[in-house]
Design an enzyme around this catalytic site. Structure first.
Site, mmCIF file in Angstrom:
data_model
loop_
_atom_site.group_PDB
_atom_site.id
_atom_site.type_symbol
_atom_site.label_atom_id
_atom_site.label_comp_id
_atom_site.label_asym_id
_atom_site.label_seq_id
_atom_site.Cartn_x
_atom_site.Cartn_y
_atom_site.Cartn_z
ATOM 1 N N LYS A 1 14.395 15.660 22.360
ATOM 2 C CA LYS A 1 15.672 16.038 21.751
ATOM 3 C C LYS A 1 16.586 14.830 21.537
ATOM 4 O O LYS A 1 17.617 14.939 20.861
ATOM 5 C CB LYS A 1 16.365 17.093 22.605
ATOM 6 C CG LYS A 1 15.634 18.436 22.611
ATOM 7 C CD LYS A 1 16.296 19.436 23.534
ATOM 8 C CE LYS A 1 15.613 20.785 23.429
ATOM 9 N NZ LYS A 1 14.181 20.740 23.804
ATOM 10 N N ALA B 1 15.226 11.281 37.049
ATOM 11 C CA ALA B 1 14.975 12.574 36.404
ATOM 12 C C ALA B 1 16.204 13.469 36.412
ATOM 13 O O ALA B 1 16.166 14.578 35.880
ATOM 14 C CB ALA B 1 13.817 13.295 37.100
ATOM 15 N N GLY C 1 14.921 17.929 42.943
ATOM 16 C CA GLY C 1 14.737 19.362 43.094
ATOM 17 C C GLY C 1 14.408 20.078 41.804
ATOM 18 O O GLY C 1 14.122 21.277 41.812
ATOM 19 N N GLY C 2 14.421 19.353 40.681
ATOM 20 C CA GLY C 2 14.103 19.967 39.396
ATOM 21 C C GLY C 2 12.612 20.157 39.206
ATOM 22 O O GLY C 2 11.794 19.775 40.050
ATOM 23 N N SER D 1 22.125 19.429 43.591
ATOM 24 C CA SER D 1 22.011 20.843 43.937
ATOM 25 C C SER D 1 21.548 20.996 45.381
ATOM 26 O O SER D 1 20.453 20.552 45.736
ATOM 27 C CB SER D 1 21.029 21.554 42.996
ATOM 28 O OG SER D 1 20.713 22.842 43.474
ATOM 29 N N VAL E 1 8.527 21.089 28.749
ATOM 30 C CA VAL E 1 7.601 21.199 29.877
ATOM 31 C C VAL E 1 7.358 22.671 30.168
ATOM 32 O O VAL E 1 8.289 23.420 30.481
ATOM 33 C CB VAL E 1 8.157 20.493 31.128
ATOM 34 C CG1 VAL E 1 7.227 20.679 32.305
ATOM 35 C CG2 VAL E 1 8.359 19.006 30.837
ATOM 36 N N LEU E 2 6.099 23.090 30.032
ATOM 37 C CA LEU E 2 5.746 24.491 30.241
ATOM 38 C C LEU E 2 6.045 24.923 31.665
ATOM 39 O O LEU E 2 5.603 24.293 32.622
ATOM 40 C CB LEU E 2 4.266 24.711 29.948
ATOM 41 C CG LEU E 2 3.845 24.714 28.471
ATOM 42 C CD1 LEU E 2 2.335 24.697 28.362
ATOM 43 C CD2 LEU E 2 4.413 25.921 27.749
ATOM 44 N N ARG F 1 20.572 28.654 18.233
ATOM 45 C CA ARG F 1 21.751 28.409 19.048
ATOM 46 C C ARG F 1 22.444 27.136 18.585
ATOM 47 O O ARG F 1 21.842 26.318 17.874
ATOM 48 C CB ARG F 1 21.345 28.296 20.520
ATOM 49 C CG ARG F 1 20.686 29.549 21.067
ATOM 50 C CD ARG F 1 20.127 29.324 22.451
ATOM 51 N NE ARG F 1 19.051 28.341 22.453
ATOM 52 C CZ ARG F 1 18.335 28.028 23.527
ATOM 53 N NH1 ARG F 1 18.590 28.632 24.675
ATOM 54 N NH2 ARG F 1 17.374 27.126 23.469
#
Length: 629
Positions: A411, A365, A290-291, A315, A450-451, A553
């Site tokens: 990252k 994912a 669902g992402g 989710s 990811v844009l 942050r």
């Protein structure tokens, strides 16, 4: 014909604006004596011996046309007001010629004066219309022609068609309307068709895009129509009404769609091979379905026609949304869509899904990816991202899955935050499994931001711009690698198709050549300007939207990296590279996982951080004063 068009185009292109005005003035001047001569031929009572009347008519035409500003009216702006000015010019010129003839002793009959004025008006309007169409015809030589279908034949649609008719690059082809009373009629010279004929019109008339000219229709209805049209492969744009444009009604949408890829600063890879043969007829499990990346991956997989796509997500709303979308798209394709609600940490559920659906390929994912949230909740982040990956990998190995692809992030390279460290540990888990598995090919895909994905800067900046700002930036110099969601999904598919065993079966990391990193401040500025606003700054205090720097942050880096080591290997695609990176031994991996499980079991965040310090090479913890968890 093409040579003539090219000559006319070059002539028109070389002329400056004053020269073009001079050409129009000369045409107005020449038309007057020509029309006067035609009047004399039609009415023999007109004195033909007064030769001075012809140059006088040309001079009067030049003077009156200049005073009324006719040569200054551009051809593509020649409309009702300009036609009225042409009529006034013809009437004044007829009176001026009549006065000149009377002063010269050869007065013109009233019928001749009226006929001259009418013929001059028609000739002037006709000449400009002919020049406009000739200009549009020649401009097609160097312009890409967009053939558009206008959905909505009401006032907005007809006004839009009239406005576009003077644009050389855009050609309205037909109308579509739900109103049965309008279907079959002709509006603004275009036939109105029912919606069921869209696909036929698209094929037969070579349509490029659809313009939704229905501002009175509710946004949900517009969204349904747009979604239906997008399934045909057409670009869909929503057009506001003219009342909305001038502020008389609320403006609910923009004509220009937002295109994420324009901000990359490089060519978007739209033609990456999808390795379809590796997935056709297979049973495929996608965790985190669902992402943003997971859902796009499922959409592209559906086009390849696997036997089954198992959607796995923790989710409920995300799973419901992607299940409903894919189920509708899969109708008639023979692809089975299965939705499974649960966490990758549930060992029994994962093994049951693997066995029941005979999974052959796994795309992993599912992950917690929001840096500040994971930094504040390290136990949850490490448990899901690391232990969940191990649970899923173990189940895939035991079930004899052919391929297992982990989706990672830049990252994970020398991480400065818990999220990045958790993804690096997940990579180490997959590398460990790759060494110990003879039947399952384990590989990883690592890419930058990811844009347009959930939690990325694009949706945040769009929301802030829509509110009128300010746009928040963590640091003036922060940069990131970016790719589009479609590129990310293709890279994942490529990783699975490239890994066939042999020298590519050892837990390789696949990365995309993403060009140069993008400066986030430049991205924010471009998005503000793309929305039609200006940036407010000390040098431009009258700007619309301000960019405010809030500070880095906890755990955030100024610049991200894609590789831990230096060596890169090629793959069958020039833009895809393969890296071999150091990993932990089997004993070290077991020790790391044992320590992490113990820390998670008692909820000891400090002990979990110690695991990262001990086993993630290059990890640099953020300042503890800035951390919250």
């Amino acid at each position: 014909m093409l040579a003539l068009k090219r000559i006319l185009f070059e002539c028109a292109d070389r002329l400056s604006r004053p020269q073009k005005r001079l050409v129009l003035l000369l045409i107005d001047s020449l038309l007057a004596p020509i029309v006067l001569l035609a009047t004399g031929l039609l009415l023999p009572t007109v004195p033909g011996q007064h030769l001075l009347l012809f140059p006088a008519a040309a001079l009067w035409a030049a003077l009156i046309a200049s005073l009324l500003g006719l040569p200054r009216i551009k051809l593509n702006a020649y409309e009702s007001l300009a036609i009225l000015k042409t009529g006034a010019c013809a009437a004044l010129l007829a009176l001026a010629v009549a006065l000149t003839a009377w002063l010269g002793g050869a007065p013109l009959p009233l019928a001749a004066i009226i006929l001259f004025g009418l013929m001059l008006f028609l000739a002037s309007v006709g000449a400009r219309m002919a020049m406009l169409h000739l200009l549009l015809w020649t401009l097609q030589l160097n312009q890409k022609r967009y053939r558009v279908l206008i959905y909505g034949a009401g006032n907005t649609g007809s006004q839009l068609a009239a406005a576009l008719s003077s644009r050389g690059a855009i050609r309205p082809v037909a109308f579509v309307d739900d109103n049965a009373a309008l279907q079959g009629m002709t509006v603004s010279g275009l036939k109105v068709h029912p919606p069921r004929e869209i696909e036929r019109i698209m094929r037969e008339r070579d349509i490029n895009r659809v313009l939704l000219a229905m501002p009175s229709v509710s946004p949900p209805k517009l969204a349904q129509i747009a979604q239906r049209l997008q399934l045909t492969g057409l670009d869909v744009h929503t057009v506001p009404s003219f009342a909305q444009l001038v502020g008389a009604e609320q403006l609910v949408d923009n004509l220009t769609p937002f295109v994420c890829g324009r901000f990359l600063g490089r060519q978007v890879e739209e033609a990456l091979p999808q390795g379809a043969e590796a997935y056709v007829g297979r049973s495929i499990l996608v965790t985190g379905a669902g992402g943003s990346v997971g859902s796009e991956l499922c959409r592209q997989l559906l086009l390849i026609r696997p036997a089954r796509i198992v959607l796995f997500d923790v989710s409920e709303i995300a799973l419901y949304t992607i299940d409903r979308e894919l189920s509708e798209r899969a109708e008639g394709t023979g692809v089975e869509i299965v939705a499974v609600l649960g966490s990758v940490m549930e060992s029994r559920l994962v093994r049951m899904v693997m066995a029941e659906h005979r999974i052959e390929v796994v795309f992993h994912a599912a992950a917690y990816k929001h840096v500040p949230l994971v930094e504040a909740n390290p136990i949850a982040g490490l448990a899901n991202n690391v232990l969940g990956t191990r649970t899923l990998a173990d189940a895939a190995h035991e079930a004899g899955v052919a391929r297992f692809i982990l989706i990672s992030t830049d990252k994970a390279v020398r991480p400065t935050n818990i999220m990045g460290a958790s993804k690096r540990l997940a990579e180490l888990v997959v590398q460990d499994m790759a060494r110990r598995s003879a039947g399952t090919v384990f590989s990883m895909v690592r890419f930058g931001n990811v844009l347009g994905s959930s939690g990325s800067v694009i949706p945040l900046f769009k929301e802030q711009i829509a509110r009128g700002g300010p746009v928040t930036l963590t640091h003036e110099d922060v940069t990131r690698y970016f790719m589009t969601i479609s590129e990310a999904a293709r890279l994942v598919l490529l990783a699975g198709s490239f890994a066939h065993g042999g020298d590519t079966a050892g837990g390789d990391v696949f990365v995309l050549d993403m060009g140069q990193p993008v400066r986030i401040r430049d991205l924010a500025r471009q998005m503000i300007e793309a929305a039609g606003y200006s940036v407010r700054s000390p040098g431009n205090p009258a700007g619309d939207i301000e960019i405010v720097v809030t500070g880095l942050r906890p755990g955030e880096k100024l610049h991200e990296e894609l590789l831990i080591g230096e060596g890169l290997l090629t793959t069958p695609h020039a833009k895809i590279l393969r890296a071999r990176e150091d990993s932990l031994s089997e004993l070290e991996m077991a020790s790391a996982l044992r320590a992490l499980r113990a820390a998670v079991a008692v909820g000891n965040a400090e002990a979990a951080r110690q695991v990262i310090h001990a086993w993630v090479d290059g990890y640099r913890a953020p300042e503890r004063t800035a951390a919250k968890g």
